[in-house]
Design a protein around this motif. Sequence first.
Motif, PDB file in Angstrom:
ATOM      1  N   GLY A   1       0.804  -1.104   0.184  1.00  0.00           N
ATOM      2  CA  GLY A   1      -0.228  -0.115  -0.037  1.00  0.00           C
ATOM      3  C   GLY A   1       0.768   1.247  -0.063  1.00  0.00           C
ATOM      4  O   GLY A   1       1.914   1.344   0.499  1.00  0.00           O
ATOM      5  N   ALA A   2       0.431   2.419  -0.577  1.00  0.00           N
ATOM      6  CA  ALA A   2       0.983   3.679  -0.478  1.00  0.00           C
ATOM      7  C   ALA A   2      -0.098   4.702  -0.530  1.00  0.00           C
ATOM      8  O   ALA A   2      -1.176   4.478  -1.105  1.00  0.00           O
ATOM      9  CB  ALA A   2       1.737   3.909  -1.748  1.00  0.00           C
ATOM     10  N   VAL A   3       0.073   5.709   0.290  1.00  0.00           N
ATOM     11  CA  VAL A   3      -0.834   6.912   0.354  1.00  0.00           C
ATOM     12  C   VAL A   3      -0.272   8.208   0.135  1.00  0.00           C
ATOM     13  O   VAL A   3       0.804   8.383   0.693  1.00  0.00           O
ATOM     14  CB  VAL A   3      -1.495   6.783   1.858  1.00  0.00           C
ATOM     15  N   VAL A   4      -0.997   8.890  -0.701  1.00  0.00           N
ATOM     16  CA  VAL A   4      -0.469  10.234  -0.885  1.00  0.00           C
ATOM     17  C   VAL A   4      -1.647  11.159  -0.467  1.00  0.00           C
ATOM     18  O   VAL A   4      -2.773  10.971  -0.870  1.00  0.00           O
ATOM     19  CB  VAL A   4      -0.176  10.537  -2.471  1.00  0.00           C
ATOM     20  N   ALA A   5      -1.288  11.920   0.516  1.00  0.00           N
ATOM     21  CA  ALA A   5      -2.410  13.089   1.153  1.00  0.00           C
ATOM     22  C   ALA A   5      -1.812  14.369   0.887  1.00  0.00           C
ATOM     23  O   ALA A   5      -0.620  14.649   1.225  1.00  0.00           O
ATOM     24  CB  ALA A   5      -2.684  12.659   2.438  1.00  0.00           C
ATOM     25  N   GLY A   6      -2.540  15.361   0.292  1.00  0.00           N
ATOM     26  CA  GLY A   6      -2.218  16.596   0.125  1.00  0.00           C
ATOM     27  C   GLY A   6      -0.994  16.493  -0.605  1.00  0.00           C
ATOM     28  O   GLY A   6       0.120  17.393  -0.262  1.00  0.00           O
ATOM     29  N   ASP A   7      -0.757  15.914  -1.637  1.00  0.00           N
ATOM     30  CA  ASP A   7       0.515  16.037  -2.641  1.00  0.00           C
ATOM     31  C   ASP A   7       1.830  15.369  -1.795  1.00  0.00           C
ATOM     32  O   ASP A   7       2.885  15.507  -2.361  1.00  0.00           O
ATOM     33  CB  ASP A   7       0.916  17.265  -3.174  1.00  0.00           C
ATOM     34  N   ARG A   8       1.542  14.848  -0.660  1.00  0.00           N
ATOM     35  CA  ARG A   8       2.858  14.380   0.137  1.00  0.00           C
ATOM     36  C   ARG A   8       2.696  12.865   0.410  1.00  0.00           C
ATOM     37  O   ARG A   8       1.459  12.296   0.708  1.00  0.00           O
ATOM     38  CB  ARG A   8       3.259  15.206   1.356  1.00  0.00           C
ATOM     39  N   LEU A   9       3.644  12.028   0.435  1.00  0.00           N
ATOM     40  CA  LEU A   9       3.710  10.632   0.745  1.00  0.00           C
ATOM     41  C   LEU A   9       3.412  10.521   1.998  1.00  0.00           C
ATOM     42  O   LEU A   9       4.086  11.148   3.005  1.00  0.00           O
ATOM     43  CB  LEU A   9       4.982   9.941   0.408  1.00  0.00           C
ATOM     44  N   PHE A  10       2.454   9.776   2.610  1.00  0.00           N
ATOM     45  CA  PHE A  10       2.013   9.687   4.169  1.00  0.00           C
ATOM     46  C   PHE A  10       3.142   8.329   4.567  1.00  0.00           C
ATOM     47  O   PHE A  10       3.081   7.314   4.005  1.00  0.00           O
ATOM     48  CB  PHE A  10       0.974   9.256   4.278  1.00  0.00           C
ATOM     49  N   ARG A  11       3.802   8.670   5.796  1.00  0.00           N
ATOM     50  CA  ARG A  11       4.687   7.560   6.215  1.00  0.00           C
ATOM     51  C   ARG A  11       4.184   7.283   7.399  1.00  0.00           C
ATOM     52  O   ARG A  11       4.726   6.136   8.313  1.00  0.00           O
ATOM     53  CB  ARG A  11       6.143   7.935   6.140  1.00  0.00           C
ATOM     54  N   GLY A  12       3.465   8.090   8.141  1.00  0.00           N
ATOM     55  CA  GLY A  12       3.470   8.018   9.590  1.00  0.00           C
ATOM     56  C   GLY A  12       4.306   8.511  10.684  1.00  0.00           C
ATOM     57  O   GLY A  12       5.542   8.982  10.135  1.00  0.00           O
ATOM     58  N   GLY A  13       3.933   8.473  11.822  1.00  0.00           N
ATOM     59  CA  GLY A  13       5.064   8.914  12.925  1.00  0.00           C
ATOM     60  C   GLY A  13       6.283   8.399  13.172  1.00  0.00           C
ATOM     61  O   GLY A  13       7.297   8.734  13.280  1.00  0.00           O
ATOM     62  N   PHE A  14       6.304   6.898  12.808  1.00  0.00           N
ATOM     63  CA  PHE A  14       7.314   6.192  12.852  1.00  0.00           C
ATOM     64  C   PHE A  14       8.042   5.782  11.457  1.00  0.00           C
ATOM     65  O   PHE A  14       8.992   5.131  11.704  1.00  0.00           O
ATOM     66  CB  PHE A  14       7.250   4.898  13.698  1.00  0.00           C
ATOM     67  N   GLY A  15       7.347   6.105  10.300  1.00  0.00           N
ATOM     68  CA  GLY A  15       7.730   5.633   9.254  1.00  0.00           C
ATOM     69  C   GLY A  15       6.988   4.315   8.532  1.00  0.00           C
ATOM     70  O   GLY A  15       7.391   3.988   7.326  1.00  0.00           O
ATOM     71  N   ALA A  16       6.380   3.832   9.316  1.00  0.00           N
ATOM     72  CA  ALA A  16       5.871   2.379   9.162  1.00  0.00           C
ATOM     73  C   ALA A  16       4.462   2.448   8.731  1.00  0.00           C
ATOM     74  O   ALA A  16       3.905   1.435   8.701  1.00  0.00           O
ATOM     75  CB  ALA A  16       6.065   1.677  10.154  1.00  0.00           C
ATOM     76  N   GLY A  17       3.857   3.553   8.058  1.00  0.00           N
ATOM     77  CA  GLY A  17       2.252   3.774   8.110  1.00  0.00           C
ATOM     78  C   GLY A  17       2.212   3.176   6.569  1.00  0.00           C
ATOM     79  O   GLY A  17       3.114   2.642   5.898  1.00  0.00           O
ATOM     80  N   ALA A  18       0.816   3.174   6.214  1.00  0.00           N
ATOM     81  CA  ALA A  18       0.208   2.797   4.965  1.00  0.00           C
ATOM     82  C   ALA A  18       0.561   1.305   4.831  1.00  0.00           C
ATOM     83  O   ALA A  18       0.507   0.996   3.525  1.00  0.00           O
ATOM     84  CB  ALA A  18       0.917   3.510   3.903  1.00  0.00           C
ATOM     85  N   GLU A  19       0.447   0.394   5.678  1.00  0.00           N
ATOM     86  CA  GLU A  19       0.884  -0.998   5.659  1.00  0.00           C
ATOM     87  C   GLU A  19      -0.622  -1.365   5.389  1.00  0.00           C
ATOM     88  O   GLU A  19      -1.228  -2.139   6.051  1.00  0.00           O
ATOM     89  CB  GLU A  19       1.390  -1.673   6.799  1.00  0.00           C
ATOM     90  N   LEU A  20      -1.321  -1.231   4.237  1.00  0.00           N
ATOM     91  CA  LEU A  20      -2.781  -1.366   3.959  1.00  0.00           C
ATOM     92  C   LEU A  20      -3.018  -2.630   3.724  1.00  0.00           C
ATOM     93  O   LEU A  20      -4.084  -3.046   4.089  1.00  0.00           O
ATOM     94  CB  LEU A  20      -3.143  -0.753   2.663  1.00  0.00           C
ATOM     95  N   GLY A  21      -2.192  -3.714   3.522  1.00  0.00           N
ATOM     96  CA  GLY A  21      -2.350  -5.218   3.425  1.00  0.00           C
ATOM     97  C   GLY A  21      -2.657  -5.808   4.650  1.00  0.00           C
ATOM     98  O   GLY A  21      -3.285  -6.750   4.725  1.00  0.00           O
ATOM     99  N   HIS A  22      -2.167  -5.061   5.686  1.00  0.00           N
ATOM    100  CA  HIS A  22      -2.397  -5.689   7.205  1.00  0.00           C
ATOM    101  C   HIS A  22      -3.572  -4.933   7.849  1.00  0.00           C
ATOM    102  O   HIS A  22      -3.859  -4.903   9.178  1.00  0.00           O
ATOM    103  CB  HIS A  22      -1.126  -5.502   8.038  1.00  0.00           C
ATOM    104  N   MET A  23      -4.406  -4.018   7.190  1.00  0.00           N
ATOM    105  CA  MET A  23      -5.644  -3.822   7.519  1.00  0.00           C
ATOM    106  C   MET A  23      -6.527  -4.928   7.822  1.00  0.00           C
ATOM    107  O   MET A  23      -6.703  -5.722   6.966  1.00  0.00           O
ATOM    108  CB  MET A  23      -6.442  -2.610   6.712  1.00  0.00           C
TER     109      MET A  23
END
Length: 316
Positions: free
Chosen positions: A136-158
């Motif tokens: 998974g990858a998320v772009v929000a407001g023209d910026r790549l979302f990584r989360g506070g620790f850098g491990a965000g957007a692991e959408l396969g593990h939702m």
Amino acid sequence: MHAIGIDIGGTKIAGAVVDELGAIVRSERVPTPAGDVAKLEDAVVAMITSLAADEEVAAVGVAAAGFIDAAQSMVYYAPNIDWRNEPFREKLEARVGKSVVVDNDANAAGWAEFRFGAGRMVSDMVMLTIGTGVGGAVVAGDRLFRGGFGAGAELGHMRVVPDGLACGCGQRGCLEQYGSGRALLRMANEVADAGGVGRALAKARDEHGTLDGRLVGSLMMAGDAGALTALRELGHWLGQAAASLSAILDPQRFVFGGGVAEAGELLLEPIREAYAEHLPARGYHPEPDFVIAELVNDAGVVGAADLARVWVDEHA
């Protein structure tokens, strides 16, 4: 301003010199020495050195599967390589003498689609890569979302099914168990076992000993009812997940990549149907586009190179 993108996969390392428009100027590929981290580092350094010869290169971006810190520097954990809290950026910069950034491979591919592929002309995008697993990858407001620790957007593990199928991450019911290429093969085998529309799948399995992505894909493209039944089930789970993601992220576009996405509209149709069925406040919630990724195998190196270029621009 050229940059180098390196995409480290489980079986191969791909590298390329990429220009500002996302075009590949020169590329190389070598096998991945996944069992030896020292040899892997040597292989990446050798590729960077070779690609940088006779080129004005501003920076190097490296994409790899795993958890990368928010500073695009350290690999916390990689599933296919023995990296645990690996300061990969620091090691590479010391050896190649250029600015290096490290990012998750799905982030790199998603960023490439956002900048140069199917995500152009929107500011908010979600990409789901449907391969062996689900990236998974998320772009929000023209910026790549990584989360506070850098491990965000692991959408396969939702989690999509409470107490569902066991996942390799240690939890149960993750999207990866219902919306991946591996899940599609499981569903195709279940359809084959049931008989009826699964007769062609069962015949192919008997003739070849097992069902693989190529066989199921060929039957899908030929219009086989059993293979399309399995694909529709897969699309249902992906569409349901997309509806939940819309409630949180409100993207303008969903982009689907990976091997299964080669099915094109055959995959997108059940995704759209399930999305509409599960979208909260449908009729009052603007609905996004659903499209297939455009850059395919080049997305990792193109995205990694552009992320390196962005980092240099922001830290100049």
